[in-house]
Design a protein around this motif. Sequence first.
Motif, short mmCIF file in Angstrom:
data_model
loop_
_atom_site.label_atom_id
_atom_site.label_comp_id
_atom_site.label_asym_id
_atom_site.label_seq_id
_atom_site.Cartn_x
_atom_site.Cartn_y
_atom_site.Cartn_z
N PHE A 147 0.79 -1.20 0.03
CA PHE A 147 -0.01 0.01 0.12
C PHE A 147 0.94 1.31 0.24
CE2 PHE A 147 -2.87 -2.85 2.51
CZ PHE A 147 -3.69 -3.23 1.24
N MET A 148 1.89 1.14 0.64
CA MET A 148 2.85 2.52 1.01
C MET A 148 3.45 2.48 -0.66
SD MET A 148 2.89 3.27 4.16
CE MET A 148 0.92 2.85 4.18
N ARG A 149 4.07 1.67 -1.17
CA ARG A 149 4.69 1.80 -2.51
C ARG A 149 3.71 2.23 -3.73
NH1 ARG A 149 9.82 -0.52 -2.15
NH2 ARG A 149 10.81 0.69 -0.57
N LEU A 150 2.38 1.59 -3.65
CA LEU A 150 1.32 1.94 -4.56
C LEU A 150 0.96 3.21 -4.48
CD1 LEU A 150 -1.00 -1.21 -4.36
CD2 LEU A 150 0.53 -0.24 -6.47
N ASP A 151 1.04 3.93 -3.13
CA ASP A 151 0.49 5.12 -2.78
C ASP A 151 1.44 6.32 -3.33
OD1 ASP A 151 -1.81 6.61 -1.64
OD2 ASP A 151 -0.70 7.08 0.11
N ILE A 152 2.66 5.92 -3.63
CA ILE A 152 3.62 6.83 -4.03
C ILE A 152 4.14 6.63 -5.53
CG2 ILE A 152 4.55 7.56 -2.02
CD1 ILE A 152 7.05 5.63 -2.21
N GLY A 153 3.44 5.48 -6.04
CA GLY A 153 3.68 5.15 -7.61
C GLY A 153 4.63 4.33 -7.81
N ARG A 154 5.16 3.49 -6.70
CA ARG A 154 6.21 2.67 -6.99
C ARG A 154 5.65 1.03 -7.27
NH1 ARG A 154 11.08 4.44 -4.46
NH2 ARG A 154 11.25 6.80 -4.90
N VAL A 155 5.21 0.95 -8.66
CA VAL A 155 4.52 -0.08 -8.75
C VAL A 155 5.26 -1.29 -8.74
CG1 VAL A 155 3.10 -1.32 -10.88
CG2 VAL A 155 2.98 1.37 -10.30
N ASN A 156 6.83 -1.11 -9.33
CA ASN A 156 7.75 -2.29 -9.31
C ASN A 156 7.83 -3.01 -7.96
OD1 ASN A 156 9.46 -4.03 -10.16
ND2 ASN A 156 11.33 -2.79 -10.05
N GLY A 157 7.92 -1.87 -6.84
CA GLY A 157 8.34 -2.51 -5.57
C GLY A 157 7.04 -3.09 -5.12
N SER A 158 5.80 -2.63 -5.53
CA SER A 158 4.57 -3.33 -4.85
C SER A 158 4.31 -4.73 -5.47
CB SER A 158 3.35 -2.42 -5.26
OG SER A 158 3.20 -1.30 -4.55
N ALA A 159 4.73 -4.92 -6.82
CA ALA A 159 4.81 -6.22 -7.61
C ALA A 159 5.85 -7.16 -6.74
CB ALA A 159 4.98 -5.82 -9.04
#
Length: 239
Positions: A147-159
Motif C-alpha cells: 500500500f505504501m509503495r502503490l500510494d507513491i507510484g512505486r509499482v515495481n516495488g509493490s509487484a
Amino acid sequence: MTKQLDSKPTLLMLLITTRRQIFEKGNILCKAGMARDNMERLIVSPRHYEIARVEEFMKKAEKKLSSWGLFRSKYNDSVDLFDKVANCLKLVESWDRVGEVYVKLASCYLKLDSKNDAASAYDNAAHYYTKTNNTREAISCLEQAVFMRLDIGRVNGSARYYKKIAKLYEQKERNLEQATIYYEKAVDLFKSLNFTLSANQCKQKIAEFSAEVLEKYQRSTEIFEDIARHSIRDNSFQV
C-alpha cells in the motif's frame, strides 16, 4: 614404597601453593581498585550486554516519542534509537523482536510522511518475522508495504512484495489457493510495467497450481500457451 609416600605430600603442597597463588592474585586485583561487581561485569556474556543496550535504547525511544518538542525532531531521533535497538537485537538473534522494532520504525516514518522508508521498514520486519516462521505477521507487513509503495507510484516495488507474499503462502503456509491469488496480483502489476519475464515467472506458478492442486486443467493449458506466445514474440524481437 618410599617414593609413593614422598609423592603424596609433594602433590598436596602443589595444590596448596596453587590455591594460595590464586587468592593472592585475587587480592592484588581487589587492592588495585577493581571491586567485585566490576570483576563480575567483565565476565557478563555479550548477549546480556546487548540486551541491556536494547532496554536502554528502547526506553529512550519511547520517552522521546511521548515527550514534547519539535514534531519532526522527536520522530527523527526515535528513528535513530529504534535503528540502534534493531541492530542490537540482530546480534542476539531475537528475530521476532527485530520485526516488532521495524514496525515501530515504519510508524515513525509515516509520521514523517516518508512512505518509501516506511515500506522498506515493513519489508525488513517481514524478513525477520519469516526467520521465526511468524508468517502471518510477515504477510501483514508486506501488505502494508504494498500500500505504501502503490500510494507513491512505486509499482515495481509493490509487484515484488505481492510476489513475496505469494511465495510465503506457497512455501510456508502451503496454501496454494492464496498463493495463486497473490501471484495473479503480481502479474497484473508486472504487466502494467511491461515486465514480461517477471510476469511470466508468476504465470508459470499459477499454471502449475491450477493443474496440480486446483484441477483447472484448461486454465493451466491456456496460461502455458500464453507464456509460450510471449516468449516466441520476445525472441523474434531480439532477432
